[in-house]
Design a protein around this motif. Structure first.
Motif, PDB file in Angstrom:
ATOM      1  N   ARG A   1      -3.857 -35.134 -31.734  1.00  0.00           N
ATOM      2  CA  ARG A   1      -3.852 -34.041 -30.766  1.00  0.00           C
ATOM      3  C   ARG A   1      -3.427 -34.588 -29.418  1.00  0.00           C
ATOM      4  O   ARG A   1      -3.957 -35.606 -28.955  1.00  0.00           O
ATOM      5  N   VAL A   2      -2.469 -33.917 -28.766  1.00  0.00           N
ATOM      6  CA  VAL A   2      -1.848 -34.455 -27.562  1.00  0.00           C
ATOM      7  C   VAL A   2      -2.108 -33.542 -26.365  1.00  0.00           C
ATOM      8  O   VAL A   2      -1.976 -32.324 -26.461  1.00  0.00           O
ATOM      9  N   SER A   3      -2.491 -34.148 -25.250  1.00  0.00           N
ATOM     10  CA  SER A   3      -2.623 -33.424 -23.986  1.00  0.00           C
ATOM     11  C   SER A   3      -1.859 -34.196 -22.916  1.00  0.00           C
ATOM     12  O   SER A   3      -2.110 -35.391 -22.705  1.00  0.00           O
ATOM     13  N   ILE A   4      -0.911 -33.511 -22.255  1.00  0.00           N
ATOM     14  CA  ILE A   4      -0.102 -34.138 -21.214  1.00  0.00           C
ATOM     15  C   ILE A   4      -0.298 -33.361 -19.919  1.00  0.00           C
ATOM     16  O   ILE A   4      -0.234 -32.133 -19.905  1.00  0.00           O
ATOM     17  N   ALA A   5      -0.580 -34.080 -18.839  1.00  0.00           N
ATOM     18  CA  ALA A   5      -0.827 -33.428 -17.550  1.00  0.00           C
ATOM     19  C   ALA A   5      -0.106 -34.183 -16.431  1.00  0.00           C
ATOM     20  O   ALA A   5      -0.041 -35.419 -16.443  1.00  0.00           O
ATOM     21  N   PRO A   6       0.452 -33.446 -15.437  1.00  0.00           N
ATOM     22  CA  PRO A   6       1.135 -34.113 -14.316  1.00  0.00           C
ATOM     23  C   PRO A   6       0.139 -34.775 -13.366  1.00  0.00           C
ATOM     24  O   PRO A   6      -0.934 -34.226 -13.097  1.00  0.00           O
ATOM     25  N   THR A   7       0.470 -35.974 -12.901  1.00  0.00           N
ATOM     26  CA  THR A   7      -0.372 -36.670 -11.917  1.00  0.00           C
ATOM     27  C   THR A   7       0.519 -37.238 -10.818  1.00  0.00           C
ATOM     28  O   THR A   7       1.753 -37.115 -10.867  1.00  0.00           O
ATOM     29  N   PHE A   8      -0.079 -37.884  -9.855  1.00  0.00           N
ATOM     30  CA  PHE A   8       0.674 -38.412  -8.701  1.00  0.00           C
ATOM     31  C   PHE A   8       1.745 -39.414  -9.126  1.00  0.00           C
ATOM     32  O   PHE A   8       2.836 -39.453  -8.569  1.00  0.00           O
ATOM     33  N   TYR A   9       1.430 -40.249 -10.139  1.00  0.00           N
ATOM     34  CA  TYR A   9       2.370 -41.282 -10.569  1.00  0.00           C
ATOM     35  C   TYR A   9       3.128 -40.913 -11.844  1.00  0.00           C
ATOM     36  O   TYR A   9       3.711 -41.771 -12.500  1.00  0.00           O
ATOM     37  N   GLY A  10       3.130 -39.630 -12.192  1.00  0.00           N
ATOM     38  CA  GLY A  10       3.836 -39.213 -13.404  1.00  0.00           C
ATOM     39  C   GLY A  10       2.876 -38.565 -14.395  1.00  0.00           C
ATOM     40  O   GLY A  10       1.704 -38.338 -14.091  1.00  0.00           O
ATOM     41  N   GLU A  11       3.383 -38.278 -15.574  1.00  0.00           N
ATOM     42  CA  GLU A  11       2.581 -37.545 -16.557  1.00  0.00           C
ATOM     43  C   GLU A  11       1.581 -38.461 -17.260  1.00  0.00           C
ATOM     44  O   GLU A  11       1.931 -39.532 -17.755  1.00  0.00           O
ATOM     45  N   ASN A  12       0.332 -37.993 -17.282  1.00  0.00           N
ATOM     46  CA  ASN A  12      -0.752 -38.697 -17.971  1.00  0.00           C
ATOM     47  C   ASN A  12      -0.902 -38.102 -19.367  1.00  0.00           C
ATOM     48  O   ASN A  12      -0.909 -36.890 -19.541  1.00  0.00           O
ATOM     49  N   THR A  13      -1.023 -38.960 -20.363  1.00  0.00           N
ATOM     50  CA  THR A  13      -1.094 -38.497 -21.757  1.00  0.00           C
ATOM     51  C   THR A  13      -2.366 -38.999 -22.414  1.00  0.00           C
ATOM     52  O   THR A  13      -2.720 -40.178 -22.290  1.00  0.00           O
ATOM     53  N   VAL A  14      -3.058 -38.087 -23.111  1.00  0.00           N
ATOM     54  CA  VAL A  14      -4.216 -38.466 -23.921  1.00  0.00           C
ATOM     55  C   VAL A  14      -3.966 -37.968 -25.336  1.00  0.00           C
ATOM     56  O   VAL A  14      -3.646 -36.797 -25.548  1.00  0.00           O
ATOM     57  N   MET A  15      -4.101 -38.871 -26.302  1.00  0.00           N
ATOM     58  CA  MET A  15      -3.923 -38.518 -27.708  1.00  0.00           C
ATOM     59  C   MET A  15      -5.236 -38.747 -28.445  1.00  0.00           C
ATOM     60  O   MET A  15      -5.778 -39.846 -28.415  1.00  0.00           O
ATOM     61  N   ARG A  16      -5.748 -37.691 -29.060  1.00  0.00           N
ATOM     62  CA  ARG A  16      -6.976 -37.792 -29.862  1.00  0.00           C
ATOM     63  C   ARG A  16      -6.597 -37.961 -31.325  1.00  0.00           C
ATOM     64  O   ARG A  16      -5.776 -37.212 -31.850  1.00  0.00           O
ATOM     65  N   ILE A  17      -7.209 -38.929 -31.977  1.00  0.00           N
ATOM     66  CA  ILE A  17      -6.870 -39.252 -33.361  1.00  0.00           C
ATOM     67  C   ILE A  17      -7.926 -38.679 -34.298  1.00  0.00           C
ATOM     68  O   ILE A  17      -9.114 -38.967 -34.170  1.00  0.00           O
ATOM     69  N   LEU A  18      -7.475 -37.856 -35.244  1.00  0.00           N
ATOM     70  CA  LEU A  18      -8.376 -37.221 -36.202  1.00  0.00           C
ATOM     71  C   LEU A  18      -7.838 -37.422 -37.609  1.00  0.00           C
ATOM     72  O   LEU A  18      -6.664 -37.137 -37.863  1.00  0.00           O
ATOM     73  N   ALA A  19      -8.678 -37.911 -38.517  1.00  0.00           N
ATOM     74  CA  ALA A  19      -8.279 -37.984 -39.921  1.00  0.00           C
ATOM     75  C   ALA A  19      -8.189 -36.574 -40.467  1.00  0.00           C
ATOM     76  O   ALA A  19      -8.930 -35.687 -40.048  1.00  0.00           O
ATOM     77  N   GLU A  20      -7.277 -36.335 -41.394  1.00  0.00           N
ATOM     78  CA  GLU A  20      -7.080 -34.998 -41.945  1.00  0.00           C
ATOM     79  C   GLU A  20      -8.314 -34.497 -42.685  1.00  0.00           C
ATOM     80  O   GLU A  20      -8.618 -33.324 -42.686  1.00  0.00           O
ATOM     81  N   THR A  21      -9.012 -35.399 -43.359  1.00  0.00           N
ATOM     82  CA  THR A  21     -10.218 -34.995 -44.082  1.00  0.00           C
ATOM     83  C   THR A  21     -11.403 -35.733 -43.496  1.00  0.00           C
ATOM     84  O   THR A  21     -11.328 -36.925 -43.204  1.00  0.00           O
ATOM     85  N   ILE A  22     -12.499 -35.012 -43.310  1.00  0.00           N
ATOM     86  CA  ILE A  22     -13.697 -35.613 -42.721  1.00  0.00           C
ATOM     87  C   ILE A  22     -14.314 -36.620 -43.684  1.00  0.00           C
ATOM     88  O   ILE A  22     -14.326 -36.431 -44.889  1.00  0.00           O
ATOM     89  N   GLN A  23     -14.785 -37.718 -43.115  1.00  0.00           N
ATOM     90  CA  GLN A  23     -15.496 -38.695 -43.921  1.00  0.00           C
ATOM     91  C   GLN A  23     -16.753 -38.033 -44.499  1.00  0.00           C
ATOM     92  O   GLN A  23     -17.419 -37.251 -43.828  1.00  0.00           O
ATOM     93  N   VAL A  24     -17.022 -38.320 -45.750  1.00  0.00           N
ATOM     94  CA  VAL A  24     -18.166 -37.678 -46.409  1.00  0.00           C
ATOM     95  C   VAL A  24     -19.458 -38.331 -45.918  1.00  0.00           C
ATOM     96  O   VAL A  24     -19.768 -39.463 -46.269  1.00  0.00           O
ATOM     97  N   PHE A  25     -20.179 -37.622 -45.076  1.00  0.00           N
ATOM     98  CA  PHE A  25     -21.467 -38.091 -44.571  1.00  0.00           C
ATOM     99  C   PHE A  25     -22.591 -37.346 -45.270  1.00  0.00           C
ATOM    100  O   PHE A  25     -22.428 -36.223 -45.741  1.00  0.00           O
TER     101      PHE A  25
END
Length: 408
Positions: A112-136
């Motif tokens: 999942r990607v979120s890109i936002a403008p900042t003073f020094y350029g675009e800041n990017t945060v990528m959240r990593i999710l497995a397609e299937t949840i680990q069986v807890f």
């Protein structure tokens, strides 16, 4: 899968090249793969005045892992935009997207990607999710035996509400998914509405919130009620409309699961009442409230004993509001396996508030959260800090970690 050291070497080799010789496609792929195998939940690509900082959030804590030269910034961001289906020529407004990547010997990974403008350029945060949840199992999440008995009783009820509360990143969604997996049989219909759907669960109907098309938690919940469900999960109760629909659904024969952002279990009641839900409805529908945080676990590879002095014991006893006598605790001294942090993995610390007749009377009588908490504790509820200290005494986590999470 390529091992951690090899991938790190490949990234460092790319970063060391002149900007015009770097393979941006390979660099982005390697960063995502390296994050995945180091158990990072998020990748932060942060622009500074003279460089770009790559940081990974591992076990809830951010770590600087790489630095890129400034010239690579626009190309790396453009590559991520292309993968996410975002507009590459727009730089002055935030953009959100997602992409999937298949890693060698691993599940398909959703980013999942979120890109936002900042003073020094675009800041990017990528959240990593497995397609299937680990069986807890609930036992794996860190609940005590008493808490497990309380939860088993609550989820066996055919109607009512179960709430998991805590700040963002406290493991609420994992708790609810684990409950749902336990309830998931062919005899019942389970429907969820989420923002976004974090994990795909076989046998369950999952609906994503889509604000642009008018599908909110409230409107989605209304449509779910016409789909003949037995069990409903709403990703979050954010507003008065959603709260009232959820409460009414719980009153009319549905088992309702959801989350709230509250500091502890007892503050749930005034929060719902502030949202416009009448106290007698709150008292009638709630079965159980789980408040939680995630603490880092001591690395089992480098754990060692630490002996507390009398001053430390006295100070901790005043915080815990009980006389602590255990002087020996466990810490991690740091090793290669835990990246010299002393911690590896996380688990929950909890307080589980079961709604009994005493609590119901207090809710109807407009008692405040402090009064409700005091009665719950007298009735046997273990607070989060007590649960954390119990886990610290057992050598699962550290006192410092418990205090950091409770008071951060």
């Amino acid at each position: 899968m390529v091992d951690v050291k090899s991938i790190k070497t490949l990234i460092e080799a790319q970063v060391a090249k002149p900007a015009n010789e770097v393979s941006i496609i390979e660099l982005v792929d390697l960063i995502v793969e390296y994050a995945y195998i180091t158990r990072a939940s998020d990748i932060h690509i942060e622009p500074a005045s003279d460089k770009v900082i790559i940081r990974f959030r591992i076990d809830g804590i951010l770590h600087d892992v790489f630095y890129l030269i400034k010239d690579l910034q626009p190309e790396v961001i453009s590559r991520i935009k292309v993968l996410s289906g975002l507009k590459t020529d727009i730089h002055h407004i935030p953009q959100d997207g997602r992409f999937k990547v298949k890693l060698e010997d691993a599940d398909e990974v959703d980013v999942r990607v979120s890109i936002a403008p900042t003073f020094y350029g675009e800041n990017t945060v990528m959240r990593i999710l497995a397609e299937t949840i680990q069986v807890f199992n609930l036992e794996d999440l860190g609940f005590s035996q008493t808490q497990l008995i309380q939860m088993a009783k609550a989820i066996r009820k055919p109607y009512g509400m179960i709430l998991a509360n805590g700040p963002t990143g406290s493991g609420k969604t994992t708790t609810l998914y684990t409950v749902i997996k336990k309830l998931n049989t062919r005899e019942v219909s389970i429907i969820t509405i989420e923002d976004p759907i974090e994990y795909s669960i076989s046998g369950i109907t999952q609906m994503p919130v889509n604000v642009q098309s008018g599908l909110s938690f409230a409107s989605g919940l209304r449509s779910i009620l016409r789909q003949d469900p037995n069990i409903i999960m709403v990703g979050e109760i954010r507003d008065t409309e959603t709260a009232n629909i959820a409460i009414n659904a719980a009153l009319t024969g549905h088992l309702m699961l959801s989350t709230l952002h509250t500091n502890d279990a007892a503050t749930t009641f005034p929060r719902l009442i502030d949202m416009g839900v009448p106290p007698f409805l709150v008292a009638s529908t709630l079965n159980i409230i789980i408040a939680q945080r995630l603490v880092r676990k001591v690395c089992q590879n480098c754990r060692e004993e630490r002996i507390l002095n009398l001053a430390e014991l006295k100070s901790l006893s005043s915080i815990a509001k009980e006389q602590l006598t255990d002087k020996i605790y466990t810490v991690g001294k740091g090793c290669v396996k835990c990246e010299n942090t002393g911690y590896h993995g996380r688990l929950g610390i909890y307080e589980v508030l079961e709604i009994d007749d005493n609590i119901r009377s207090l809710i109807v009588g407009h008692a405040d959260a402090t009064q409700i908490k005091q009665v719950a504790v007298k009735g046997g509820m273990k607070t989060m800090i007590e649960d954390g200290f119990t886990k610290a005494r057992k050598g699962i986590t550290t006192i410092e970690e418990v205090l950091r999470i409770i008071y951060e």
